[in-house]
Scaffold this motif. Structure first.
Motif: not given
Length: 436
Positions: A299-313
């Motif tokens: 089961v794949n899930h996105h950890t909270p850090d994946r949603r931050t602007d730095p992680a996005f960029l």
């Protein structure tokens, strides 16, 4: 006793994943009578590393399970010794490729391969820190069960136990080299927000993952299927297929490879490039080596850090580098496919030099199409607006560097391929790391 390595590379807090992997290791050791070495390669920030260390110390001992927790300092010490033993004159360059300052999906797994060799393991089983296991009928659905059931067994013997057989007769006497499944849940890359916002923009981006010379019908199909994993249907019972496993049907969070594969060929050490760790799947498929495809999807899930602007960029840069790598990877995969069984020596082992040749040729020229791919991304991102426009600005500022790295990444991979046999030899002769 057979030893196997169950590895979890991480650069983020993942205490639950460590507990899950330890439970999977205990299941594998108990069900198959093997010694499972859990290898946590920890590049997380200091606070998260401390949490991981504490969680590992609190794990209940399990028969047949040994846990190793290596931060980057410990990894660097080990790798420097291996690199110096393998190629003293190139040790610094090898160390930079194997443990770069930036994120490298291929390099972290190459480190697992080498450390597994020091431990005397027969296989490496990889998991990710942003995934978890399914539950069914009161139990956990562990992929390692299928991996240990089939990996390294003769394909003819595996054929008597799988659900479906789709293997060429000439491959039946070869051992199973790869066992893998996929994932269910969130898309494997951060593109679902684009799909929801503008489906046409999503299609333009995903089209960059398809080689330019593919026929329109193939392109449409591949775009529709890309990054979808195993779908959304939960596990209800085992289904296994003995086949030449298509690289698009498995995910690197749910894979097991024999040392007969990674002992001959590493993964590309490119930094900040998603998809760089799938290379060996193409090698196995091109060489006609048997594999088993299973449905114990993670089961794949996105950890909270994946949603931050730095992680996005940061992730948009990694996607851009993958889109730039696609044409070169396609050329390499095509060359490997044309070589087929010629990739193997008389003993059926992959010839490292046969893989290095196409990789080296792919690095030999600059390409106008590379710039066109960045232009396409720029157009799509600016049309989406918001933080995608910020991503466009970031990619524009790094444009020349990205274009240069499209070539140098392949040259670095060719260099690592040349050194890999000596590195593997040094690892097999080296001192194993300690564990608990």
């Amino acid at each position: 006793m057979r030893r196997v390595c169950l590895t979890l590379p991480t650069d983020r807090p993942c205490v639950p994943a460590i507990g899950d992997v330890a439970r999977e290791a205990a299941h594998g050791a108990r069900a198959f009578g093997v010694e499972v070495h859990v290898l946590v390669l920890d590049s997380a920030p200091a606070a998260a590393r401390a949490e991981h260390r504490a969680a590992i110390e609190e794990l209940a001992p399990a028969p047949g399970v040994v846990v190793h927790h290596l931060d980057e300092e410990a990894q660097r010490h080990l790798l420097r010794g291996l690199a110096t033993a393998a190629a003293p004159e190139a040790a610094d360059r090898l160390l930079d490729l194997l443990l770069p300052d930036a994120v490298s999906y291929g390099a972290c797994t190459d480190r697992a391969f080498l450390i597994a060799e020091t431990l005397g393991c027969a296989s490496v089983h990889r998991r990710d820190s942003d995934s978890r296991y399914q539950e069914h009928a009161g139990g956990t659905v562990f992929p390692i069960h299928q991996e240990l059931a089939f990996l390294d067994t003769p394909a003819a013997e595996a054929a008597t136990r799988v659900s479906v057989r789709r293997l060429r007769p000439e491959a039946l006497e070869r051992p199973v080299a790869l066992v893998g499944g996929s994932f269910i849940g969130a898309m494997s890359v951060d593109l679902d927000a684009v799909r929801l916002r503008d489906p046409s923009a999503f299609e333009r981006i995903i089209a960059l993952t398809v080689p330019d010379d593919y026929p329109p019908l193939w392109r449409t199909t591949l775009v529709a299927e890309s990054f979808r994993g195993g779908g959304t249907t939960p596990f209800t019972g085992d289904r296994t297929t003995l086949t030449g496993v298509p690289p698009t049907r498995v995910d690197m969070c749910n894979i097991a490879l024999s040392r007969a594969v990674y002992g001959r060929v590493p993964l590309p050490p490119a930094t900040d490039t998603v998809g760089s760790d799938y290379f060996l799947l193409h090698v196995v498929h091109a060489a006609g080596l048997p594999g088993v495809l299973h449905n114990r999807h993670i089961v794949n899930h996105h950890t909270p850090d994946r949603r931050t602007d730095p992680a996005f960029l940061a992730y948009q840069v990694r996607l851009a580098k993958y889109f730039l790598a696609v044409p070169r990877l396609h050329e390499i995969h095509t060359a490997l496919g044309a070589a087929g069984a010629d990739l193997l020596d008389a003993e059926g082992r992959i010839r490292t030099a046969a893989v290095a040749g196409p990789v080296r040729r792919s690095a030999a020229d600059a390409r106008a199409a590379d710039a066109h791919r960045l232009d396409t991304l720029d157009s799509v991102h600016r049309g989406l607006g918001g933080r995608w426009a910020e991503a466009a600005d970031l990619l524009a500022a790094r444009r020349e560097r990205l274009l240069a790295e499209a070539r140098t990444d392949m040259a670095d991979f060719a260099f690592l391929l040349d050194a890999w046999p000596a590195l593997i030899g040094a690892a097999r002769a080296g001192e194993p790391v300690g564990g608990r």
